[in-house]
Design an enzyme around this catalytic site. Structure first.
Site, PDB file in Angstrom:
ATOM      1  N   ASP A  39       4.393   0.486  -4.205  1.00  0.00           N
ATOM      2  CA  ASP A  39       3.670  -0.152  -5.292  1.00  0.00           C
ATOM      3  C   ASP A  39       3.642  -1.675  -5.183  1.00  0.00           C
ATOM      4  OD1 ASP A  39       2.463  -0.407  -7.835  1.00  0.00           O
ATOM      5  OD2 ASP A  39       4.408  -1.001  -8.569  1.00  0.00           O
ATOM      6  N   GLU A  52       0.860  -1.191   0.000  1.00  0.00           N
ATOM      7  CA  GLU A  52       0.000   0.000   0.000  1.00  0.00           C
ATOM      8  C   GLU A  52       0.895   1.240   0.000  1.00  0.00           C
ATOM      9  OE1 GLU A  52      -3.495   0.901  -0.009  1.00  0.00           O
ATOM     10  OE2 GLU A  52      -2.358   2.762  -0.116  1.00  0.00           O
ATOM     11  N   ASP A  81      -8.452   1.593  -7.115  1.00  0.00           N
ATOM     12  CA  ASP A  81      -8.833   2.942  -7.571  1.00  0.00           C
ATOM     13  C   ASP A  81      -9.486   2.825  -8.941  1.00  0.00           C
ATOM     14  OD1 ASP A  81      -7.836   4.209  -5.312  1.00  0.00           O
ATOM     15  OD2 ASP A  81      -5.821   4.367  -6.153  1.00  0.00           O
ATOM     16  N   THR A 118     -14.474  -4.087   3.992  1.00  0.00           N
ATOM     17  CA  THR A 118     -13.428  -3.093   4.272  1.00  0.00           C
ATOM     18  C   THR A 118     -14.122  -1.771   4.604  1.00  0.00           C
ATOM     19  OG1 THR A 118     -13.256  -2.345   2.001  1.00  0.00           O
ATOM     20  CG2 THR A 118     -11.845  -4.190   2.633  1.00  0.00           C
ATOM     21  N   ARG A 119     -13.322  -0.831   5.091  1.00  0.00           N
ATOM     22  CA  ARG A 119     -13.871   0.484   5.430  1.00  0.00           C
ATOM     23  C   ARG A 119     -14.397   1.178   4.175  1.00  0.00           C
ATOM     24  NH1 ARG A 119     -10.715   5.017   7.654  1.00  0.00           N
ATOM     25  NH2 ARG A 119      -9.246   4.066   6.218  1.00  0.00           N
ATOM     26  N   TYR A 120     -13.635   1.027   3.113  1.00  0.00           N
ATOM     27  CA  TYR A 120     -14.044   1.628   1.847  1.00  0.00           C
ATOM     28  C   TYR A 120     -15.411   1.067   1.425  1.00  0.00           C
ATOM     29  CZ  TYR A 120     -14.128   2.822  -3.064  1.00  0.00           C
ATOM     30  OH  TYR A 120     -14.519   3.305  -4.286  1.00  0.00           O
ATOM     31  N   GLU A 121     -15.529  -0.253   1.541  1.00  0.00           N
ATOM     32  CA  GLU A 121     -16.778  -0.898   1.125  1.00  0.00           C
ATOM     33  C   GLU A 121     -17.950  -0.451   1.998  1.00  0.00           C
ATOM     34  OE1 GLU A 121     -16.671  -5.204   0.873  1.00  0.00           O
ATOM     35  OE2 GLU A 121     -18.839  -5.242   1.125  1.00  0.00           O
ATOM     36  N   ASP A 162     -17.232  -1.635  -6.250  1.00  0.00           N
ATOM     37  CA  ASP A 162     -18.583  -1.065  -6.203  1.00  0.00           C
ATOM     38  C   ASP A 162     -18.776  -0.154  -7.405  1.00  0.00           C
ATOM     39  OD1 ASP A 162     -16.727   0.893  -5.354  1.00  0.00           O
ATOM     40  OD2 ASP A 162     -18.341   2.068  -4.454  1.00  0.00           O
TER      41      ASP A 162
HETATM   42  C1  LIG Z   1     -10.156   2.681  -3.119  1.00  0.00           C
HETATM   43  S1  LIG Z   1      -8.822   2.238  -2.105  1.00  0.00           S
HETATM   44  C2  LIG Z   1      -9.328   0.659  -1.450  1.00  0.00           C
HETATM   45  C3  LIG Z   1      -8.528   0.227  -0.259  1.00  0.00           C
HETATM   46  C4  LIG Z   1      -8.859  -1.145   0.309  1.00  0.00           C
HETATM   47  N1  LIG Z   1      -8.547  -2.199  -0.616  1.00  0.00           N
HETATM   48  C5  LIG Z   1     -10.288  -1.229   0.745  1.00  0.00           C
HETATM   49  O1  LIG Z   1     -11.068  -1.966   0.112  1.00  0.00           O
HETATM   50  O2  LIG Z   1     -10.651  -0.562   1.729  1.00  0.00           O
HETATM   51  C6  LIG Z   1      -7.571   1.777  -3.299  1.00  0.00           C
HETATM   52  C7  LIG Z   1      -6.219   1.597  -2.674  1.00  0.00           C
HETATM   53  O3  LIG Z   1      -5.282   1.149  -3.635  1.00  0.00           O
HETATM   54  C8  LIG Z   1      -4.042   1.753  -3.339  1.00  0.00           C
HETATM   55  N2  LIG Z   1      -3.167   1.696  -4.524  1.00  0.00           N
HETATM   56  C9  LIG Z   1      -3.204   2.463  -5.635  1.00  0.00           C
HETATM   57  N3  LIG Z   1      -2.238   2.116  -6.487  1.00  0.00           N
HETATM   58  C10 LIG Z   1      -1.554   1.100  -5.909  1.00  0.00           C
HETATM   59  C11 LIG Z   1      -0.434   0.316  -6.271  1.00  0.00           C
HETATM   60  N4  LIG Z   1       0.181   0.513  -7.428  1.00  0.00           N
HETATM   61  N5  LIG Z   1      -0.006  -0.639  -5.417  1.00  0.00           N
HETATM   62  C12 LIG Z   1      -0.630  -0.848  -4.244  1.00  0.00           C
HETATM   63  N6  LIG Z   1      -1.695  -0.143  -3.842  1.00  0.00           N
HETATM   64  C13 LIG Z   1      -2.158   0.811  -4.658  1.00  0.00           C
HETATM   65  C14 LIG Z   1      -4.414   3.162  -2.926  1.00  0.00           C
HETATM   66  O4  LIG Z   1      -3.409   3.817  -2.183  1.00  0.00           O
HETATM   67  C15 LIG Z   1      -5.661   2.895  -2.092  1.00  0.00           C
HETATM   68  O5  LIG Z   1      -5.366   2.683  -0.736  1.00  0.00           O
END
Ligand SMILES: C[S@@+](CC[C@H](N)C(=O)[O-])C[C@H]1O[C@@H](n2cnc3c(N)ncnc32)[C@H](O)[C@@H]1O
Length: 233
Positions: free
Chosen positions: A114, A87, A136, A211-214, A172
């Protein structure tokens, strides 16, 4: 081993969102300074269960774990399995470290950066499970190549999973879900979608915590959430 190159759609820089939000609380900063160095994924070289945990065990990988609640839940559920999470957002990492610390989870390793840079260093066929939860969305068509669900990353995921391993994906986002299914349609020789009917993707599978996002997607925005399980052939 697969590798992603500068300039191709899997290049990490283009997948990143922000990497720092508000200032960490003192306790979180303390965990970043003391716990993170102890459980960080090594910066170089192959990543194996033996190297990370000192013994062979089933390996799980979570791409973009956000606040780490899903990873911590799974690691607590499966103490004999090893978990790797990546993350780039340091505030999310700090939250995950809190879960790891409070749960005394010795089976989790974290990369603040990454996911693909770590994934590519895992030997082919070494993973038992890979999780991509609410990546994302990059909803504009002109940004579609930045989505984690694209041929490059999915090929790498296929390479790293062992036969019978599982790729779990949740979203979602209606644009993303269509895009993801189109991508996965190009990988039917590698993955078998575990689907028997709409209930397979409309209902949360067991062992897949919210997850919190969900939670926010459902409660604040009233979104539907879709769950996908793909079995590596
Ligand atoms: C919409 S959030 C969802 C977070 C988590 N999976 C959840 O469901 O609560 C997307 C996450 O992907 C991470 N992210 C974006 N690009 C990434 C990458 N190349 N490698 C790892 N994580 C990444 C972002 O920092 C963000 O925390």
């Amino acid at each position: 081993m697969s590798a992603h190159k500068e300039g191709d759609p899997t290049t990490l820089k283009r997948l990143y969102g922000r990497s720092q939000g508000k200032k960490l609380r003192a306790g979180q900063q303390e965990l970043v300074d003391t716990l993170l160095p102890r459980i960080a994924v090594p910066e170089e070289g192959p990543i194996t269960a033996e190297r990370l945990f000192g013994h062979d065990c089933p390996l799980h990988f979570e791409i973009g774990f956000g606040g780490g609640e899903h990873m911590a839940y799974r690691a607590d559920l499966l103490p004999d399995h090893g978990f790797i999470g990546a993350e780039p957002f340091i505030n999310g990492v700090a939250q995950a470290l809190t879960h790891i610390d409070e749960g005394k989870l010795g089976n989790v390793r974290v990369h603040n950066g990454d996911a693909l840079q770590v994934l590519e260093r895992i030997p082919d066929g070494a993973l038992t499970m890979l999780y991509l939860l609410h990546p994302d969305p990059w909803p504009k068509a002109k940004h579609a190549k930045r989505r984690m669900m694209n041929d490059g990353p999915v090929q790498m995921i296929a390479d790293k999973l062992k036969p019978g391993g599982e790729f779990r994906f949740g979203t979602d986002h209606p644009v993303y879900v269509r895009h993801a299914l189109m991508v996965m349609q190009r990988f039917t020789d590698k993955f078998e979608w575990q689907v028997t009917g709409p209930e397979s993707f409309q209902n949360r599978p067991s062992g897949w915590p919210e997850t919190r996002y969900e939670h926010k997607a459902r409660t604040t925005y009233g979104h539907e959430v879709w769950y996908f399980r793909f079995r590596r052939r």
